[in-house]
Design an enzyme around this catalytic site. Structure first.
Site, PDB file in Angstrom:
ATOM      1  N   LYS A  35      14.051  72.108  44.357  1.00  0.00           N
ATOM      2  CA  LYS A  35      14.508  73.400  44.865  1.00  0.00           C
ATOM      3  C   LYS A  35      13.496  73.969  45.875  1.00  0.00           C
ATOM      4  O   LYS A  35      13.859  74.441  46.948  1.00  0.00           O
ATOM      5  CB  LYS A  35      14.581  74.357  43.663  1.00  0.00           C
ATOM      6  CG  LYS A  35      15.754  75.280  43.652  1.00  0.00           C
ATOM      7  CD  LYS A  35      15.745  76.105  42.363  1.00  0.00           C
ATOM      8  CE  LYS A  35      17.086  76.048  41.697  1.00  0.00           C
ATOM      9  NZ  LYS A  35      17.202  76.977  40.563  1.00  0.00           N
ATOM     10  N   GLU A 158      18.108  93.601  36.320  1.00  0.00           N
ATOM     11  CA  GLU A 158      18.813  93.387  37.587  1.00  0.00           C
ATOM     12  C   GLU A 158      20.327  93.576  37.394  1.00  0.00           C
ATOM     13  O   GLU A 158      20.877  93.143  36.409  1.00  0.00           O
ATOM     14  CB  GLU A 158      18.500  91.965  38.089  1.00  0.00           C
ATOM     15  CG  GLU A 158      19.129  91.622  39.396  1.00  0.00           C
ATOM     16  CD  GLU A 158      18.820  92.655  40.472  1.00  0.00           C
ATOM     17  OE1 GLU A 158      17.646  92.895  40.765  1.00  0.00           O
ATOM     18  OE2 GLU A 158      19.775  93.248  41.009  1.00  0.00           O
ATOM     19  N   ARG A 161      25.508  91.334  41.640  1.00  0.00           N
ATOM     20  CA  ARG A 161      26.640  90.477  41.295  1.00  0.00           C
ATOM     21  C   ARG A 161      26.617  89.258  42.193  1.00  0.00           C
ATOM     22  O   ARG A 161      26.424  89.397  43.406  1.00  0.00           O
ATOM     23  CB  ARG A 161      27.963  91.225  41.523  1.00  0.00           C
ATOM     24  CG  ARG A 161      28.168  92.398  40.615  1.00  0.00           C
ATOM     25  CD  ARG A 161      29.211  93.328  41.167  1.00  0.00           C
ATOM     26  NE  ARG A 161      28.814  93.863  42.469  1.00  0.00           N
ATOM     27  CZ  ARG A 161      29.605  94.614  43.244  1.00  0.00           C
ATOM     28  NH1 ARG A 161      30.820  94.889  42.881  1.00  0.00           N
ATOM     29  NH2 ARG A 161      29.165  95.073  44.402  1.00  0.00           N
ATOM     30  N   LYS A 214      20.536  97.167  30.276  1.00  0.00           N
ATOM     31  CA  LYS A 214      21.173  95.986  30.889  1.00  0.00           C
ATOM     32  C   LYS A 214      22.304  95.448  30.003  1.00  0.00           C
ATOM     33  O   LYS A 214      23.409  95.145  30.464  1.00  0.00           O
ATOM     34  CB  LYS A 214      20.103  94.909  31.146  1.00  0.00           C
ATOM     35  CG  LYS A 214      20.645  93.603  31.666  1.00  0.00           C
ATOM     36  CD  LYS A 214      21.247  93.726  33.044  1.00  0.00           C
ATOM     37  CE  LYS A 214      22.060  92.501  33.391  1.00  0.00           C
ATOM     38  NZ  LYS A 214      22.791  92.636  34.636  1.00  0.00           N
ATOM     39  N   ASN A 218      26.436  95.513  30.919  1.00  0.00           N
ATOM     40  CA  ASN A 218      27.280  94.313  30.980  1.00  0.00           C
ATOM     41  C   ASN A 218      28.350  94.325  29.898  1.00  0.00           C
ATOM     42  O   ASN A 218      29.481  93.893  30.129  1.00  0.00           O
ATOM     43  CB  ASN A 218      26.421  93.049  30.866  1.00  0.00           C
ATOM     44  CG  ASN A 218      25.913  92.621  32.231  1.00  0.00           C
ATOM     45  OD1 ASN A 218      26.189  93.295  33.232  1.00  0.00           O
ATOM     46  ND2 ASN A 218      25.184  91.529  32.298  1.00  0.00           N
ATOM     47  N   PHE A 259      36.979  97.257  37.967  1.00  0.00           N
ATOM     48  CA  PHE A 259      37.001  96.373  36.796  1.00  0.00           C
ATOM     49  C   PHE A 259      38.268  96.516  35.971  1.00  0.00           C
ATOM     50  O   PHE A 259      38.241  96.390  34.753  1.00  0.00           O
ATOM     51  CB  PHE A 259      35.740  96.601  35.928  1.00  0.00           C
ATOM     52  CG  PHE A 259      34.604  95.726  36.383  1.00  0.00           C
ATOM     53  CD1 PHE A 259      33.956  95.994  37.572  1.00  0.00           C
ATOM     54  CD2 PHE A 259      34.218  94.609  35.665  1.00  0.00           C
ATOM     55  CE1 PHE A 259      32.956  95.183  38.033  1.00  0.00           C
ATOM     56  CE2 PHE A 259      33.213  93.783  36.118  1.00  0.00           C
ATOM     57  CZ  PHE A 259      32.580  94.076  37.308  1.00  0.00           C
ATOM     58  N   CYS A 270      26.528  85.802  32.899  1.00  0.00           N
ATOM     59  CA  CYS A 270      26.027  87.051  32.313  1.00  0.00           C
ATOM     60  C   CYS A 270      26.894  87.640  31.207  1.00  0.00           C
ATOM     61  O   CYS A 270      26.427  87.770  30.082  1.00  0.00           O
ATOM     62  CB  CYS A 270      25.816  88.070  33.423  1.00  0.00           C
ATOM     63  SG  CYS A 270      24.484  87.582  34.524  1.00  0.00           S
ATOM     64  N   LYS A 273      27.193  85.667  27.773  1.00  0.00           N
ATOM     65  CA  LYS A 273      25.939  85.547  27.012  1.00  0.00           C
ATOM     66  C   LYS A 273      25.383  86.919  26.639  1.00  0.00           C
ATOM     67  O   LYS A 273      24.836  87.089  25.551  1.00  0.00           O
ATOM     68  CB  LYS A 273      24.940  84.688  27.784  1.00  0.00           C
ATOM     69  CG  LYS A 273      23.861  85.405  28.524  1.00  0.00           C
ATOM     70  CD  LYS A 273      22.850  84.484  29.137  1.00  0.00           C
ATOM     71  CE  LYS A 273      22.194  85.113  30.358  1.00  0.00           C
ATOM     72  NZ  LYS A 273      21.501  86.354  30.140  1.00  0.00           N
TER      73      LYS A 273
HETATM   74  P1  NAD Z   1      19.035  80.737  37.235  1.00  0.00           P
HETATM   75  O1  NAD Z   1      19.273  79.747  36.156  1.00  0.00           O
HETATM   76  O2  NAD Z   1      19.897  80.746  38.441  1.00  0.00           O
HETATM   77  O3  NAD Z   1      17.524  80.618  37.749  1.00  0.00           O
HETATM   78  C1  NAD Z   1      16.416  80.549  36.920  1.00  0.00           C
HETATM   79  C2  NAD Z   1      15.312  79.823  37.667  1.00  0.00           C
HETATM   80  O4  NAD Z   1      14.104  79.909  36.903  1.00  0.00           O
HETATM   81  C3  NAD Z   1      15.592  78.340  37.858  1.00  0.00           C
HETATM   82  O5  NAD Z   1      15.458  78.011  39.231  1.00  0.00           O
HETATM   83  C4  NAD Z   1      14.533  77.635  37.015  1.00  0.00           C
HETATM   84  O6  NAD Z   1      14.095  76.393  37.560  1.00  0.00           O
HETATM   85  C5  NAD Z   1      13.416  78.668  37.044  1.00  0.00           C
HETATM   86  N1  NAD Z   1      12.457  78.526  35.948  1.00  0.00           N
HETATM   87  C6  NAD Z   1      12.705  78.392  34.625  1.00  0.00           C
HETATM   88  N2  NAD Z   1      11.542  78.283  33.939  1.00  0.00           N
HETATM   89  C7  NAD Z   1      10.542  78.370  34.860  1.00  0.00           C
HETATM   90  C8  NAD Z   1       9.116  78.320  34.782  1.00  0.00           C
HETATM   91  N3  NAD Z   1       8.496  78.157  33.619  1.00  0.00           N
HETATM   92  N4  NAD Z   1       8.412  78.421  35.915  1.00  0.00           N
HETATM   93  C9  NAD Z   1       9.042  78.570  37.122  1.00  0.00           C
HETATM   94  N5  NAD Z   1      10.383  78.618  37.252  1.00  0.00           N
HETATM   95  C10 NAD Z   1      11.125  78.528  36.144  1.00  0.00           C
HETATM   96  O7  NAD Z   1      19.068  82.155  36.509  1.00  0.00           O
HETATM   97  P2  NAD Z   1      19.612  83.541  37.119  1.00  0.00           P
HETATM   98  O8  NAD Z   1      21.091  83.524  37.158  1.00  0.00           O
HETATM   99  O9  NAD Z   1      18.837  83.898  38.337  1.00  0.00           O
HETATM  100  O10 NAD Z   1      19.203  84.548  35.945  1.00  0.00           O
HETATM  101  C11 NAD Z   1      17.853  84.899  35.708  1.00  0.00           C
HETATM  102  C12 NAD Z   1      17.853  86.071  34.726  1.00  0.00           C
HETATM  103  O11 NAD Z   1      18.478  87.205  35.331  1.00  0.00           O
HETATM  104  C13 NAD Z   1      18.644  85.804  33.438  1.00  0.00           C
HETATM  105  O12 NAD Z   1      18.013  86.477  32.381  1.00  0.00           O
HETATM  106  C14 NAD Z   1      19.995  86.439  33.727  1.00  0.00           C
HETATM  107  O13 NAD Z   1      20.663  86.864  32.555  1.00  0.00           O
HETATM  108  C15 NAD Z   1      19.596  87.649  34.565  1.00  0.00           C
HETATM  109  N6  NAD Z   1      20.623  88.125  35.498  1.00  0.00           N
HETATM  110  C16 NAD Z   1      21.421  87.238  36.160  1.00  0.00           C
HETATM  111  C17 NAD Z   1      22.364  87.721  37.065  1.00  0.00           C
HETATM  112  C18 NAD Z   1      23.284  86.771  37.799  1.00  0.00           C
HETATM  113  O14 NAD Z   1      24.287  87.246  38.363  1.00  0.00           O
HETATM  114  N7  NAD Z   1      23.008  85.480  37.844  1.00  0.00           N
HETATM  115  C19 NAD Z   1      22.481  89.100  37.294  1.00  0.00           C
HETATM  116  C20 NAD Z   1      21.629  89.972  36.615  1.00  0.00           C
HETATM  117  C21 NAD Z   1      20.702  89.476  35.715  1.00  0.00           C
END
Ligand code: NAD
Length: 444
Positions: A35, A158, A161, A214, A218, A259, A270, A273
């Site tokens: 990545k 965060e 969306r 948060k 959700n 919504f 999201c 979970k």
């Molecule tokens: P994601 O799976 O897209 O990305 C997570 C990233 O963290 C990955 O690239 C992974 O390689 C990296 N990672 C994991 N362990 C690591 C480490 N030890 N060192 C360095 N990098 C590491 O996850 P996401 O969708 O961005 O979600 C992240 C958090 O934000 C979650 O808790 C999620 O619930 C929350 N969130 C997500 C969204 C969404 O729409 N995706 C919105 C709000 C909040």
């Protein structure tokens, strides 16, 4: 101030590029070296409108860099965001092991650094984590010999969306900052200040409240979707129109019009979970969550609504019938297929030995990882429709709204559509000889 963001997924990467775009100096870190390699070339790891352009712009302006060297990034930064994934454990609770592993690395690195260089740093948690996680992180830092004079922990959940992540981050409705340290709150507020000319929509809370906001947000949104889905099912049974119901209730300011669009059940990384995790958070605190539990159960049932309509129509016999599926991501404008209702529908069709051919503008590669060669992948809408017994629409991509009806009729073996997103006008389709099933309007 130098910002480091650990985890370059949907949240970490978008947060990083948006801070860079506001003029801050940002280091984005990920343990996934592939990545990082691609990001250094300006290639984003997922599809998000406008993301590639904003990455390239800020790389060129030298405001953002990408690295897998977590220790160096931590050493160079005084505001460190944690944005790693917190997936569900088997029992539904959130798995915070990645957050804690990153916190441990920060604690060790900063403890070493502070031996020779005195400074104050803040750890900002952006991952969605159960109430009490911020306190656990603080405890870990104290155990490494760090004190309140050296650091503070904040929760800054965060709300972006997927599909509109950049604009959501640049124009947030509110920013939640939870901490017991006034100094740390001010440091983080300063990062967001360039976003607003006059008032900052910042809500300051303690750590626990920020963490719970948060999950509350959700779960409430999941409830709204589930409620309108339930109304849609009643509409189907009694011959009412769910869109008029949505308008009729949504025009009431106390309810609000967002919504309230019916569909095949909510999905994504999201809502599923986070609703399950909220049940666990409440259980741990000896509280009941009857409403959220009912919402989870109703959503699972909603994912079956389309397959029931399909089986009903074919009287249970769909073996060797070919279904053209348009849309695989859990919603439009993203390639994310995590907990996408499309996965459930495809699995159900395969269980009945149906033949499935699919198209999605950006999510095909992610679905290939799940289904391999058990389904057929098509390059465009028309190839997907060709010689299929029926069309099933599962994601509300704009590209699917404007397909000529006559073309659909020409390519399908029979003019039958199961539309889980209500993209078409039932009357128009019926007038053109189609058998058309949608959600909450079947008998209108
Ligand atoms: P994601 O799976 O897209 O990305 C997570 C990233 O963290 C990955 O690239 C992974 O390689 C990296 N990672 C994991 N362990 C690591 C480490 N030890 N060192 C360095 N990098 C590491 O996850 P996401 O969708 O961005 O979600 C992240 C958090 O934000 C979650 O808790 C999620 O619930 C929350 N969130 C997500 C969204 C969404 O729409 N995706 C919105 C709000 C909040």
């Amino acid at each position: 101030m130098k910002i480091c963001i650990i985890g370059t997924g949907y949240v970490g990467l978008v947060t990083g590029v948006c801070f860079a775009d506001l003029g801050h100096s940002v280091i984005c870190v990920d343990k996934d070296t592939h990545k990082i390699h691609n990001l250094k070339e300006g290639i984003p790891p997922f599809y998000e409108p406008g993301l590639k352009e904003i990455i390239l712009k800020n790389m060129e302006a030298e405001r953002i860099t990408f690295t897998s060297n977590i220790k160096q990034a931590i050493e160079e930064s005084n505001i460190i965001f944690i944005a790693v994934d917190t997936p569900a454990l088997l029992d539904g609770a959130a798995d915070i092991s990645k957050v804690m592993a990153v916190a441990d690395t920060i604690a060790q690195q900063k403890a070493n650094q502070l031996k020779t260089q005195s400074h104050f740093f803040v750890v900002v948690n952006k991952s969605t984590v159960p109430v009490g996680t911020g306190e656990l992180v603080k405890e870990m830092f104290f155990q490494k010999g760090l004190t309140d004079d050296n650091f503070a922990v904040l929760a800054n959940p965060e709300f972006l969306r997927e599909g509109s992540a950049i604009s959501d981050s640049m124009k947030p409705d509110r920013i939640i900052i939870g901490s017991y340290s006034e100094k740390a709150i001010e440091m983080v507020e300063a990062l967001y200040k360039p976003l607003f000319r006059i008032d900052l929509p910042i809500i300051r809370t303690n750590l626990e409240t920020a963490e719970l906001i948060k999950y509350a947000a959700n779960s409430f949104l999941a409830l709204k979707i589930t409620f309108i889905n339930e109304m849609a099912n009643i509409c189907d049974a009694i011959g009412a129109d769910v869109h008029q119901i949505a308008k009729g209730i949504g025009s009431d300011g106390r309810i609000g019009r967002y919504f309230l669009h019916p569909g095949p059940g909510y999905g994504g990384a999201c809502f599923p979970k986070d609703t399950r995790a909220l049940v666990k958070i409440a259980e741990k605190a000896n509280c009941e969550t009857k409403i959220v539990k009912a919402c989870i159960e109703a959503n699972e049932a909603q994912k079956k609504v389309m397959i029931h309509k399909i089986l009903n129509y074919y009287q249970g016999f769909i073996e060797k019938k070919t279904f053209a599926i348009l849309g695989l991501s859990f919603k439009a404008n993203t390639d994310d297929v995590r907990e996408s209702p499309a996965i459930n529908v495809i699995n159900d069709l395969l269980k009945h030995n149906a033949i499935v051919q699919v198209f999605d503008p950006v999510a095909i590669n992610n679905v290939k990882k799940i289904f391999g060669d058990r389904i057929k992948y098509k390059e465009n809408i028309f190839d997907t429709l060709l010689n299929a017994d029926a069309l099933i629409i599962l994601t509300e991509w704009n590209d699917f709204r404007y397909i000529e009806i006559s073309k659909i009729k020409e390519l399908l073996i029979a003019p039958v559509i199961f539309d889980a997103r209500n993209l078409y006008d039932p009357k128009q389709l019926k007038d053109n000889g189609f058998v058309y099933f949608s959600i909450g309007r079947d008998n209108c």
